[in-house]
Structures are given as C-alpha cells and as structure tokens.
Design an enzyme around this catalytic site. Structure first.
Site, PDB file in Angstrom:
ATOM      1  N   SER A  41      29.678   1.130 -19.136  1.00  0.00           N
ATOM      2  CA  SER A  41      31.056   0.965 -19.625  1.00  0.00           C
ATOM      3  C   SER A  41      31.694  -0.241 -18.941  1.00  0.00           C
ATOM      4  O   SER A  41      32.359  -1.071 -19.591  1.00  0.00           O
ATOM      5  CB  SER A  41      31.878   2.223 -19.339  1.00  0.00           C
ATOM      6  OG  SER A  41      31.512   3.291 -20.183  1.00  0.00           O
ATOM      7  N   TYR A  42      31.506  -0.324 -17.642  1.00  0.00           N
ATOM      8  CA  TYR A  42      32.041  -1.471 -16.897  1.00  0.00           C
ATOM      9  C   TYR A  42      31.442  -2.780 -17.399  1.00  0.00           C
ATOM     10  O   TYR A  42      32.165  -3.765 -17.645  1.00  0.00           O
ATOM     11  CB  TYR A  42      31.751  -1.282 -15.414  1.00  0.00           C
ATOM     12  CG  TYR A  42      31.867  -2.536 -14.578  1.00  0.00           C
ATOM     13  CD1 TYR A  42      33.087  -3.194 -14.442  1.00  0.00           C
ATOM     14  CD2 TYR A  42      30.757  -3.055 -13.915  1.00  0.00           C
ATOM     15  CE1 TYR A  42      33.197  -4.350 -13.669  1.00  0.00           C
ATOM     16  CE2 TYR A  42      30.857  -4.201 -13.139  1.00  0.00           C
ATOM     17  CZ  TYR A  42      32.079  -4.847 -13.022  1.00  0.00           C
ATOM     18  OH  TYR A  42      32.177  -5.988 -12.257  1.00  0.00           O
TER      19      TYR A  42
ATOM     20  N   ARG B   8      33.285   5.831 -14.545  1.00  0.00           N
ATOM     21  CA  ARG B   8      32.160   5.801 -13.610  1.00  0.00           C
ATOM     22  C   ARG B   8      30.898   5.190 -14.212  1.00  0.00           C
ATOM     23  O   ARG B   8      29.942   4.906 -13.495  1.00  0.00           O
ATOM     24  CB  ARG B   8      31.848   7.218 -13.127  1.00  0.00           C
ATOM     25  CG  ARG B   8      31.062   7.212 -11.811  1.00  0.00           C
ATOM     26  CD  ARG B   8      29.957   8.221 -11.773  1.00  0.00           C
ATOM     27  NE  ARG B   8      29.458   8.470 -10.435  1.00  0.00           N
ATOM     28  CZ  ARG B   8      28.565   9.376 -10.143  1.00  0.00           C
ATOM     29  NH1 ARG B   8      28.110  10.189 -11.085  1.00  0.00           N
ATOM     30  NH2 ARG B   8      28.123   9.537  -8.919  1.00  0.00           N
ATOM     31  N   SER B   9      30.876   4.994 -15.488  1.00  0.00           N
ATOM     32  CA  SER B   9      29.686   4.496 -16.164  1.00  0.00           C
ATOM     33  C   SER B   9      29.455   3.014 -15.879  1.00  0.00           C
ATOM     34  O   SER B   9      30.304   2.174 -16.207  1.00  0.00           O
ATOM     35  CB  SER B   9      29.834   4.694 -17.676  1.00  0.00           C
ATOM     36  OG  SER B   9      28.969   3.847 -18.393  1.00  0.00           O
ATOM     37  N   PRO B  10      28.308   2.647 -15.285  1.00  0.00           N
ATOM     38  CA  PRO B  10      28.026   1.220 -15.086  1.00  0.00           C
ATOM     39  C   PRO B  10      28.035   0.440 -16.394  1.00  0.00           C
ATOM     40  O   PRO B  10      28.553  -0.678 -16.450  1.00  0.00           O
ATOM     41  CB  PRO B  10      26.626   1.227 -14.451  1.00  0.00           C
ATOM     42  CG  PRO B  10      26.491   2.563 -13.811  1.00  0.00           C
ATOM     43  CD  PRO B  10      27.247   3.501 -14.706  1.00  0.00           C
TER      44      PRO B  10
END
Length: 214
Positions: A16-17, A12-14
C-alpha cells in the site's frame, strides 16, 4: 464527473505504501477520484490468510519482496517500522488485542477521506511510518504530516473521538470482500478489481480504454 477508483488500503501494508506515488500520479494524469477505503491490516483483520506460524513462507517472501520492490522503485523503506503500527510478536506471529496505534491511524484515514484528503494524508503518514522515521508517533511528526495534507490533526482527532469511523472501516472490509479480494492495495473501478501495487499499470491501460486520460 470524475471516475471513482475505490482504493482499499492499509497503514501497515508495504505494498500500500509503495503504491502511493503511482496513485498520486494516476490522480494527476486522469480525471479520476482516488477514494481511499481504509481497512485494518490483515494481521488484525484476518491473520489466518498470511500469518500462519506453521508456514512462515508468505511472511518471509513479502518481507523480502517489499524491500526489493522499494529498491526497484527507489522509494525509502524500512520494515518493521519503529514503532510498528501493529503490535505483533514476529516470532510467534501472535497479535495482542491491545493495539495502541493502528485503530487511530485507520480512523484518521477515514476522516481525511470524508474531508476529501484521504490519499494525501495516507501519503504523508505512510512516508513517516514506512519511510524510516523513528518514533513517528512522538513529537510533532503526525501534526506536520497532517498539515502537509492540508489538515489539522487536532481537528481530526476530535472528529474520530466522536464518530462512527470503525463502522465505516468494517463497511470497507465488507466491500473489499464483495469486490472479490482480501488484500491491499486493491483498486476497484466499474466493479473490476486490480490487486497489487504492480497492477496500477494495468489499471492505467483500462482507464485508457475508458477514454479517461486528461
């Protein structure tokens, strides 16, 4: 032997993406193994660190900055995703116990890593979730994402139905804490943590010091 970079990562981490393209490039440029260490999103794992309804500044800043960072990196991005992998009331910031998406995603990431494809599956699925695909959980979206990573979703689901994947996720969270951080993405090499998508360039500098460039 390849240098192992333990990469603590959330579906869910922006950030991380947004780190995915640079992590893939890092793997290509250096003799390293990017070991994906999936953790639960902080909204589920430790909501008090960010999601305080009395102080919305951290949430508002992250939402603004992630959008700006995606534009800077020229990466497709939409938040919140549809559906959001973490069911959360964005007005009260409360997170119900019933979570129909995130536990399956995290378990899939763990199983993919056990098969040597953790980063590849994370790249494919996060592109769906954060890249703007509506109803990414429906139809054949996840099947095709798994296939693009060289995996079979049916096999993955069968494995996580019988496995100890939640225990490994908990171990990853403990290891992240032991490494000296709580956020994602955090890359750890030789016990040195590098937190944030914008610290991969610093990690590259360190790898150059190690003489690891291919």
């Amino acid at each position: 032997m390849s240098e192992v970079i333990d990469t603590y990562w959330s579906f869910r981490s922006p950030y991380s993406y947004l780190a995915i393209p640079e992590l893939l490039q890092l793997r290509q440029d250096y003799d390293v193994d990017i070991a994906l260490r999936v953790v639960l999103p902080i909204a589920v794992r430790a909501p008090e660190k960010v999601f305080d309804p009395e102080n919305l500044k951290p949430v508002l800043y992250i939402m603004m900055d992630a959008q700006r960072r995606a534009q800077y990196l020229d990466i497709p991005y939409r938040f919140p995703p549809k559906p959001d992998p973490v069911v959360q009331d964005m007005e009260t910031l409360s997170v119900p116990e019933e979570q129909p998406y995130i536990y399956r995603l995290c378990k899939l990431g763990v199983e993919a890593q056990r098969r040597g494809k953790g980063l590849d599956l994370a790249a494919a699925i996060s592109q769906l979730i954060m890249g703007g695909t509506d109803d990414w959980d429906q139809g054949d979206h996840l099947d095709r994402a798994a296939a693009s990573a060289g995996l079979d979703l049916v096999e993955l689901d069968a494995a996580i139905a019988e496995g100890d994947h939640l225990a490994e996720i908990e171990q990853n969270q403990q290891a992240l804490d032991a490494a000296g951080h709580w956020g994602v993405p955090t890359m750890v090499v030789r016990n040195e943590p590098f937190f944030g998508q914008d610290r991969i360039s610093t990690l590259r500098w360190r790898l150059d010091q190690y003489g690891l460039r291919k």
